[in-house]
Design an enzyme around this catalytic site. Structure first.
Site, mmCIF file in Angstrom:
data_model
loop_
_atom_site.group_PDB
_atom_site.id
_atom_site.type_symbol
_atom_site.label_atom_id
_atom_site.label_comp_id
_atom_site.label_asym_id
_atom_site.label_seq_id
_atom_site.Cartn_x
_atom_site.Cartn_y
_atom_site.Cartn_z
ATOM 1 N N SER A 196 0.810 -1.212 0.000
ATOM 2 C CA SER A 196 0.000 0.000 0.000
ATOM 3 C C SER A 196 0.848 1.269 0.000
ATOM 4 O O SER A 196 1.592 1.533 -0.931
ATOM 5 C CB SER A 196 -0.954 -0.033 1.192
ATOM 6 N N ASP A 223 -1.266 1.207 -3.880
ATOM 7 C CA ASP A 223 -2.076 0.150 -4.490
ATOM 8 C C ASP A 223 -3.454 0.640 -4.904
ATOM 9 O O ASP A 223 -4.334 -0.145 -5.223
ATOM 10 C CB ASP A 223 -2.191 -1.060 -3.555
ATOM 11 N N ASP A 275 -6.013 1.994 -3.323
ATOM 12 C CA ASP A 275 -7.233 1.758 -2.551
ATOM 13 C C ASP A 275 -7.507 2.902 -1.574
ATOM 14 O O ASP A 275 -8.368 2.797 -0.717
ATOM 15 C CB ASP A 275 -7.190 0.406 -1.819
ATOM 16 N N ALA A 327 -9.972 8.739 7.547
ATOM 17 C CA ALA A 327 -9.469 10.047 7.143
ATOM 18 C C ALA A 327 -8.430 9.937 6.040
ATOM 19 O O ALA A 327 -8.296 10.821 5.193
ATOM 20 C CB ALA A 327 -8.878 10.771 8.357
ATOM 21 N N ASN A 328 -7.708 8.800 5.999
ATOM 22 C CA ASN A 328 -6.642 8.627 5.006
ATOM 23 C C ASN A 328 -7.141 8.326 3.596
ATOM 24 O O ASN A 328 -6.353 8.235 2.665
ATOM 25 C CB ASN A 328 -5.680 7.525 5.461
ATOM 26 N N ARG A 383 -2.101 5.317 19.618
ATOM 27 C CA ARG A 383 -2.430 3.934 19.306
ATOM 28 C C ARG A 383 -1.240 3.265 18.640
ATOM 29 O O ARG A 383 -0.475 3.910 17.912
ATOM 30 C CB ARG A 383 -3.649 3.811 18.379
ATOM 31 N N PRO A 384 -1.077 1.962 18.858
ATOM 32 C CA PRO A 384 -0.014 1.236 18.160
ATOM 33 C C PRO A 384 -0.387 1.042 16.700
ATOM 34 O O PRO A 384 -1.539 0.776 16.373
ATOM 35 C CB PRO A 384 0.049 -0.107 18.901
#
Length: 501
Positions: A64, A278, A280, A371-372, A455-456
């Site tokens: 990605s 990629d 998406d 959001a991405n 967050r991880p």
């Protein structure tokens, strides 16, 4: 099943001793040189999943938005969805098994999932344009064939295209033809029919500049261009002829840096968008007459789509269950706008498209975008018929869209990376280390319209810090202060995070 043959073939794809990788929100993803054994074993797992579901399973070789030297792999379930969570665990166990233990792990999976070894299996494979992808795809094929599975290698595909192929094959062709031509015809026809209904306010010759992130999107959009009407002009940038994959370009770069990618010169009010490696993800953006950059990210795309559909439903008197699904990364202003102004219910899930997709299926119309730029709108079969009728009633939505965007206050976010932390409440609250969440809460209170969380990462061994506030300066300062707390309480390594303001 000939486990001895599997062991012999596996020796050509040997796992490095002690290497442990986990199947995360985007499958496996790391430096390409560590993935040969992973690809072979995911070929094996795809065959078992195909036998268990009696369906075609997809395997996509891609990383990605990651750098070009990385790669990855993810499996696609029968309805074009992400791999079932229980099988994600199987993927991690199989990938982590040492060579001598792998036959036993395969046997355990078959027993637990009641896999019939005599059942036929079929796997479809796609890959992106990374230099390592072709060789890694062959490793997948080795895994498929050693277990007697049949396969079709589509070669170069975008991730959405392989999802489409899997669904088409498992729907008996009802969803569409499982070919590139079928994909292009289906999507372009829907696009052309939709845009015919919209007044262009004199802009009869639409044009859009597309940043293809130097990835697979460029190749596939070139194939698709001639399916559009002459009223749409598509200009491709960062098409892979010069430049590295995802380097200073792509949806992730534009979203993170809040500026255009390298290689695109934007004029006032030109339509622009960016894919990721990629294809998406997609985000849109433009520059106004004063030269100010405006990003239409996944939050705003979801807001526009859901608000538009809600208004159409009200106009024709239809009562359908519509919902928007977001993650903790969603801009808080978009959530408030949807709930308070448009009266559209909003739900929050853990980060990852698979979590949003599952929740969105609960509605007649489910809209989800991270959001991405990952996202879509889902319609139940009964609703799809009504949507075609709604399309006939479309008017000029360009002015409406502008008003909606003007109603959303722009809040800014910044991302920083540190060590692993555990979370709860859809990843919005930190469980460990002790005292971290309390420290974050105290920092957030200092700023107006602010929030922050950590967050991880699901794809890298890092921790991400998210912050938003009523101004860029405040957001930058909050992100910096939270990063310092993470560094101090979570065992940060190296130098302390520097301020970005």
């Amino acid at each position: 099943m000939d486990l001895e043959a599997v062991s012999k073939r596996s020796a050509f794809h040997a796992k490095p001793q002690g290497l442990i990788l986990q199947y995360g929100t985007a499958g496996f993803r790391t430096n390409a040189q560590h993935l040969d054994h992973i690809m072979f074993r995911m070929g094996l797992l795809a065959v078992l999943r195909s036998k268990q579901t009696r369906s075609t399973i997809g395997v996509m070789v891609t990383a990605s938005h990651n750098p070009e030297e990385d790669n990855g792999v993810k499996l696609i379930d029968p309805l074009g969805e992400m791999l079932a969570p229980s099988w994600e665990e199987h993927a991690t166990c199989l990938a982590s098994a040492e060579e001598q233990d792998m036959p036993g792990v395969l046997t355990a999976i078959m027993e637990k999932e009641a896999v019939d070894p005599q059942q036929a299996a079929f796997v479809v494979i796609g890959r992106d344009t990374r230099p390592s992808s072709e060789k890694l795809s062959q490793s997948v094929i080795d895994g498929v064939t050693v277990l007697g599975g049949q396969f079709h290698d589509y070669g170069l595909l975008t991730t959405p295209q392989l999802h489409y192929m899997v669904y088409c094959r498992n729907s008996g062709g009802r969803y569409g033809k499982a070919t590139i031509e079928g994909y292009c015809q289906k999507l372009s026809k829907a696009f052309v029919e939709l845009t015919k209904q919209a007044s262009c306010s004199g802009d009869e010759n639409r044009s859009v500049k597309v940043d293809c992130a130097n990835g697979i999107g460029a190749l596939k959009l070139k194939e698709m261009k001639h399916y559009f009407s002459q009223g749409l002009s598509v200009q491709l940038f960062n098409d892979g002829t010069d430049g590295r994959l995802n380097h200073l370009c792509g949806a992730d770069f534009v979203k993170s840096h809040q500026k255009p990618p390298q290689g695109i010169e934007m004029k006032s009010d030109e339509r622009c968008c960016s894919f990721d490696g990629d294809a998406d993800r997609i985000v849109y953006y433009y520059s106004d007459a004063d030269g100010h950059f405006h990003l239409i990210d996944g939050d705003k795309i979801a807001t526009l789509i859901s608000s538009f559909l809600k208004e159409l439903l009200l106009e024709i008197g239809e009562s359908l269950n519509i919902g928007v699904v977001q993650t903790a990364y969603a801009n808080g202003s978009s959530t408030r706008y949807l709930e308070d102004v448009m009266k559209v219910p909003v739900y929050c899930t853990k980060t990852g498209v698979k979590h949003l997709h599952h929740k969105a299926q609960e509605f007649d119309i489910g809209v989800y975008f991270e959001a991405n730029g990952h996202g879509t709108a889902l319609f139940s079969e009964a609703v799809e018929v009504k949507i075609k009728r709604l399309a006939q009633e479309l008017e000029d939505e360009k002015g409406k869209a502008a008003k909606m965007l003007a109603s959303i206050i722009d809040l800014f976010n910044q991302v920083a990376d540190r060590r692993v932390i555990s979370t709860t409440d859809a990843e919005r609250q930190a469980l460990t280390p002790p005292g971290l969440q309390e420290a974050i809460n105290d920092l957030v209170k200092k700023y107006k319209l602010a929030r922050a969380f950590v967050r991880p990462s699901g794809t890298e061994d890092i921790v991400r810090v998210y912050a938003e506030a009523d101004s860029q300066e405040s957001a930058d300062r909050l992100a910096y202060e939270v990063s310092l707390v993470v560094f101090q309480l979570a065992g940060g390594i190296g130098e302390k995070p520097p301020p970005s303001f």
